[in-house]
Design a protein around this motif. Structure first.
Motif, short mmCIF file in Angstrom:
data_model
loop_
_atom_site.label_atom_id
_atom_site.label_comp_id
_atom_site.label_asym_id
_atom_site.label_seq_id
_atom_site.Cartn_x
_atom_site.Cartn_y
_atom_site.Cartn_z
N ARG A 1 0.90 -1.13 0.11
CA ARG A 1 0.03 0.06 0.28
C ARG A 1 1.18 1.30 -0.03
N THR A 2 1.59 0.62 0.30
CA THR A 2 2.93 2.02 0.49
C THR A 2 4.38 2.17 0.10
N PRO A 3 4.82 2.85 -0.35
CA PRO A 3 6.83 2.79 -0.82
C PRO A 3 7.00 1.37 0.80
N ARG A 4 7.07 2.17 1.88
CA ARG A 4 6.97 1.15 2.73
C ARG A 4 6.91 -0.36 2.56
N ASP A 5 6.13 -0.29 2.29
CA ASP A 5 5.26 -1.88 1.85
C ASP A 5 6.37 -2.64 1.15
N LEU A 6 6.35 -1.61 -0.13
CA LEU A 6 7.14 -2.16 -1.25
C LEU A 6 8.49 -2.60 -0.85
N ALA A 7 9.08 -1.45 -0.51
CA ALA A 7 10.75 -1.86 -0.18
C ALA A 7 10.59 -3.40 0.74
N GLU A 8 9.62 -3.44 2.01
CA GLU A 8 9.43 -4.74 2.69
C GLU A 8 9.29 -5.79 2.01
N LEU A 9 8.23 -5.87 0.92
CA LEU A 9 8.02 -6.97 0.28
C LEU A 9 9.44 -7.09 -0.77
N VAL A 10 10.34 -6.23 -1.42
CA VAL A 10 11.00 -6.75 -2.60
C VAL A 10 12.37 -7.17 -1.34
N ARG A 11 12.25 -6.62 -0.35
CA ARG A 11 13.39 -8.01 0.46
C ARG A 11 13.18 -9.23 1.17
N SER A 12 11.60 -9.56 1.44
CA SER A 12 11.17 -11.05 2.23
C SER A 12 11.20 -11.14 0.85
N ALA A 13 11.16 -10.82 -1.09
CA ALA A 13 11.16 -11.84 -2.07
C ALA A 13 12.69 -12.38 -2.18
N LYS A 14 13.82 -11.55 -1.55
CA LYS A 14 14.90 -11.01 -2.51
C LYS A 14 15.41 -12.46 -1.49
N GLU A 15 15.01 -12.41 -0.45
CA GLU A 15 15.40 -12.90 0.93
C GLU A 15 14.58 -14.82 -0.01
N ALA A 16 13.77 -15.17 -0.28
CA ALA A 16 13.19 -15.75 -0.31
C ALA A 16 13.69 -17.22 -1.39
N ALA A 17 14.70 -15.92 -2.69
CA ALA A 17 14.72 -16.52 -3.46
C ALA A 17 15.99 -16.37 -2.88
N ALA A 18 16.87 -16.08 -1.96
CA ALA A 18 18.26 -16.50 -1.57
C ALA A 18 17.83 -17.77 -0.72
N ALA A 19 16.92 -18.26 -0.24
CA ALA A 19 16.73 -19.83 0.98
C ALA A 19 17.10 -21.10 -0.44
#
Length: 85
Positions: A67-85
């Motif tokens: 919903r916000t730029p902060r949410d999107l930054a968190e989402l990208v961080r989570s997606a990056k971590e999931a891809a690295a796992a």
């Protein structure tokens, strides 16, 4: 490298232009995309730019939950971590 809200701001402005609302920089992170004047197409352009620049793919269903730029930054961080796992 973790993506920051400042990077989200830079990417979304490069992809979709400056926000319509007169939002001060300090409030940008927690102002909704609707209030900023960014619609789904702007978010999709931003997600494409994030994938090109950071190598992180954000699925559309998750992208539209942000919903916000902060949410999107968190989402990208989570997606990056999931891809690295």
């Amino acid at each position: 490298m973790n993506i920051t809200v400042d990077e989200i701001r830079r990417i979304i402005i490069a992809s979709a232009g400056a926000p319509e609302a007169g939002v001060v920089e300090a409030d940008f992170a927690d102002t909704s995309f609707d209030e900023l004047g960014y619609e789904s197409l702007a978010l999709m352009e931003t997600a494409s730019a994030i994938e090109r620049e950071f190598g992180v793919s954000v699925p559309d269903d998750l992208l539209f939950e942000a919903r916000t730029p902060r949410d999107l930054a968190e989402l990208v961080r989570s997606a990056k971590e999931a891809a690295a796992a």
